[in-house]
Design a protein around this motif. Structure first.
Motif, PDB file in Angstrom:
ATOM      1  N   SER A 194       1.039  -1.374   0.011  1.00  0.00           N
ATOM      2  CA  SER A 194       0.035  -0.206   0.044  1.00  0.00           C
ATOM      3  C   SER A 194       0.771   1.232  -0.264  1.00  0.00           C
ATOM      4  N   ILE A 195       0.669   2.170  -0.894  1.00  0.00           N
ATOM      5  CA  ILE A 195       1.246   3.393  -0.876  1.00  0.00           C
ATOM      6  C   ILE A 195       0.615   4.753  -0.283  1.00  0.00           C
ATOM      7  N   SER A 196      -0.653   4.408   0.248  1.00  0.00           N
ATOM      8  CA  SER A 196      -1.337   5.361   0.911  1.00  0.00           C
ATOM      9  C   SER A 196      -0.600   6.085   2.043  1.00  0.00           C
ATOM     10  N   PRO A 197      -0.417   7.331   1.733  1.00  0.00           N
ATOM     11  CA  PRO A 197       0.470   8.030   2.988  1.00  0.00           C
ATOM     12  C   PRO A 197      -0.138   8.028   4.229  1.00  0.00           C
ATOM     13  N   THR A 198       0.500   7.981   5.289  1.00  0.00           N
ATOM     14  CA  THR A 198      -0.035   7.841   6.726  1.00  0.00           C
ATOM     15  C   THR A 198       0.742   8.928   7.582  1.00  0.00           C
ATOM     16  N   GLU A 199       1.724   9.729   6.905  1.00  0.00           N
ATOM     17  CA  GLU A 199       2.632  10.747   7.803  1.00  0.00           C
ATOM     18  C   GLU A 199       1.368  11.872   8.089  1.00  0.00           C
ATOM     19  N   THR A 200       1.398  12.384   9.103  1.00  0.00           N
ATOM     20  CA  THR A 200       0.477  13.568   9.771  1.00  0.00           C
ATOM     21  C   THR A 200       1.294  14.595  10.444  1.00  0.00           C
ATOM     22  N   PRO A 201       2.005  15.402   9.744  1.00  0.00           N
ATOM     23  CA  PRO A 201       3.071  16.504  10.143  1.00  0.00           C
ATOM     24  C   PRO A 201       2.265  17.258  11.250  1.00  0.00           C
ATOM     25  N   LEU A 202       1.395  17.858  10.976  1.00  0.00           N
ATOM     26  CA  LEU A 202       0.720  18.829  11.996  1.00  0.00           C
ATOM     27  C   LEU A 202       0.291  18.158  13.076  1.00  0.00           C
ATOM     28  N   LEU A 203      -0.257  16.952  13.159  1.00  0.00           N
ATOM     29  CA  LEU A 203      -0.356  16.215  14.386  1.00  0.00           C
ATOM     30  C   LEU A 203       0.863  16.077  15.091  1.00  0.00           C
ATOM     31  N   ASN A 204       1.879  15.653  14.281  1.00  0.00           N
ATOM     32  CA  ASN A 204       3.082  15.140  15.133  1.00  0.00           C
ATOM     33  C   ASN A 204       3.855  16.390  15.465  1.00  0.00           C
ATOM     34  N   VAL A 206      10.718  23.540   6.199  1.00  0.00           N
ATOM     35  CA  VAL A 206       9.816  23.529   5.441  1.00  0.00           C
ATOM     36  C   VAL A 206       9.329  22.171   5.426  1.00  0.00           C
ATOM     37  N   VAL A 207       7.872  21.814   5.879  1.00  0.00           N
ATOM     38  CA  VAL A 207       7.153  20.543   5.869  1.00  0.00           C
ATOM     39  C   VAL A 207       6.143  20.600   5.023  1.00  0.00           C
ATOM     40  N   PRO A 208       6.302  19.587   4.109  1.00  0.00           N
ATOM     41  CA  PRO A 208       5.177  19.006   3.106  1.00  0.00           C
ATOM     42  C   PRO A 208       4.192  18.452   3.877  1.00  0.00           C
ATOM     43  N   ASN A 209       2.757  18.612   3.571  1.00  0.00           N
ATOM     44  CA  ASN A 209       1.689  18.028   4.046  1.00  0.00           C
ATOM     45  C   ASN A 209       0.730  17.716   3.187  1.00  0.00           C
ATOM     46  N   ARG A 210       0.284  16.352   2.857  1.00  0.00           N
ATOM     47  CA  ARG A 210      -0.361  16.045   1.828  1.00  0.00           C
ATOM     48  C   ARG A 210      -2.058  16.325   2.123  1.00  0.00           C
ATOM     49  N   PHE A 211      -2.232  16.475   3.376  1.00  0.00           N
ATOM     50  CA  PHE A 211      -3.794  16.686   3.725  1.00  0.00           C
ATOM     51  C   PHE A 211      -4.311  17.876   4.030  1.00  0.00           C
ATOM     52  N   MET A 212      -3.475  18.958   3.669  1.00  0.00           N
ATOM     53  CA  MET A 212      -3.882  20.415   3.982  1.00  0.00           C
ATOM     54  C   MET A 212      -4.250  20.877   2.594  1.00  0.00           C
ATOM     55  N   ARG A 213      -4.817  21.935   2.674  1.00  0.00           N
ATOM     56  CA  ARG A 213      -5.459  22.694   1.295  1.00  0.00           C
ATOM     57  C   ARG A 213      -4.192  23.288   0.686  1.00  0.00           C
ATOM     58  N   ALA A 214      -4.140  22.975  -0.788  1.00  0.00           N
ATOM     59  CA  ALA A 214      -3.128  23.533  -1.432  1.00  0.00           C
ATOM     60  C   ALA A 214      -3.098  25.044  -1.394  1.00  0.00           C
ATOM     61  N   ARG A 215      -4.093  25.561  -1.092  1.00  0.00           N
ATOM     62  CA  ARG A 215      -3.969  27.000  -1.319  1.00  0.00           C
ATOM     63  C   ARG A 215      -3.646  27.874  -0.114  1.00  0.00           C
ATOM     64  N   ASP A 216      -2.947  26.960   0.998  1.00  0.00           N
ATOM     65  CA  ASP A 216      -2.792  27.688   2.426  1.00  0.00           C
ATOM     66  C   ASP A 216      -1.306  27.315   2.487  1.00  0.00           C
ATOM     67  N   ALA A 217      -0.676  28.186   3.332  1.00  0.00           N
ATOM     68  CA  ALA A 217       0.875  27.931   3.756  1.00  0.00           C
ATOM     69  C   ALA A 217       0.812  28.577   5.376  1.00  0.00           C
TER      70      ALA A 217
END
Length: 314
Positions: free
Chosen positions: A22-32, A247-258
């Motif tokens: 499975s390649i479904s991402p499980t990283e949760t950078p904001l929660l962590n 600089v931390v990428p987050n797959r689960f946040m909106r693309a329009r926000d930083a």
């Protein structure tokens, strides 16, 4: 004599790999990234305070009486806890038969549900969601990150911040190009408000965009003559005028926000930490619920910043 081949043979064992991919991402950078706190009620509260503005108009006449006290109360804020849950149900037969890739179907499905639950929490924290007390038929919801940020925000002219922090959502404006100038404006604003920005959190396209900014830390390798040279194409640290920012990428946040974050001033408060509940048995199956109840504790929104209304393709 005719050759006996696998095409007509009976009893060949199947060839099924014992690994599930499975390649479904499980990283949760904001929660962590955020701190962890404890809630003791469904409406979790905390207080904020700030000092009076520094001034040069502070000179007393020799021998004069003390001036009148100028005190102000703290600000009381709060957020509702939100219940998140997943339920799995596995038959006794399925949990008993031999399976490829897992020994226990129940254990496998519980692990899968746990990962899905964390992904949901990450998405909720990053979302544009207002808090709600809920009722007997409507679930309580927490005010997510975007419902709190108002002080250090760079947005489009037709965008709007939440009118009441935590209780209302922001109004998105026309998307514009994410430039280093916009980022610098927000970082400077956070610093001027008293924060110490340490994390820049962006979506996938945002991470690539930030990699082109001039403030990215230079990374150099001494390449040996007999080995391939390493080419650095990722922005892991941004060197601002006020310190280094990861600089931390987050797959689960909106693309329009930083998000520009000081992790010390936000936490996830748990009323009920992650737990598994074995539900009543009603036949030849096991039914299990994974549940947590939590909220976002925005300790001081002025310690964070937001570059909003972005189109990362421009």
């Amino acid at each position: 004599m005719p050759t006996f081949t696998a095409h007509s043979a009976i009893g060949q064992r199947e060839d099924l790999s014992d690994v599930i991919y499975s390649i479904s991402p499980t990283e949760t950078p904001l929660l962590n990234t955020l701190a962890r706190s404890k809630a003791t009620a469904v409406f979790h509260e905390w207080q904020t305070d700030s000092l009076a503005a520094a001034t040069t108009a502070n000179a007393a006449v020799e021998g004069a009486d003390a001036t009148s006290a100028t005190l102000s109360p703290t600000v009381r804020l709060g957020n509702y806890t939100q219940i998140v849950q997943k339920t799995i149900q596995v038959s006794g037969t399925l949990d008993t038969v031999n399976k490829a890739g897992r020994k226990s179907e129940k254990a496998y499905q519980l692990a899968r549900a746990s990962s899905e639950l964390k992904r949901d929490i990450e998405t909720i924290l990053c979302a544009n969601q207002a808090r709600s007390a809920g009722n007997s038929s409507t679930a309580r919801t927490m005010g997510s990150m975007l419902s709190w940020l108002t002080t250090n925000v760079d947005k489009a002219s037709n965008g709007a911040n939440p009118t009441t922090i935590g209780s209302t959502t922001r109004s998105d404006g026309t998307a514009r190009t994410f430039t280093e100038t916009l980022l610098k404006n927000v970082v400077a604003s956070v610093y001027g408000s008293g924060g110490a920005p340490k994390v820049l959190m962006v979506g996938t396209a945002g991470k690539q965009k930030v990699s082109s900014f001039a403030g990215i830390a230079a990374q150099r390798y001494m390449a040996p003559a007999d080995a391939p040279t390493t080419i650095i194409g990722a922005a892991d640290v941004y060197l601002s005028d006020f310190g280094s920012i990861s600089v931390v990428p987050n797959r689960f946040m909106r693309a329009r926000d930083a998000f520009v974050l000081d992790p010390e001033y936000a936490a996830v408060a748990y009323l009920r930490p992650f737990a598994t509940n074995e539900l009543a048995k009603a036949g030849d199956s096991d039914k299990t619920q994974i549940l947590a109840e939590l909220t976002l504790e925005m300790r001081n929104e002025a310690a964070h910043g937001l570059v909003a209304d972005l189109d990362m393709s421009l």
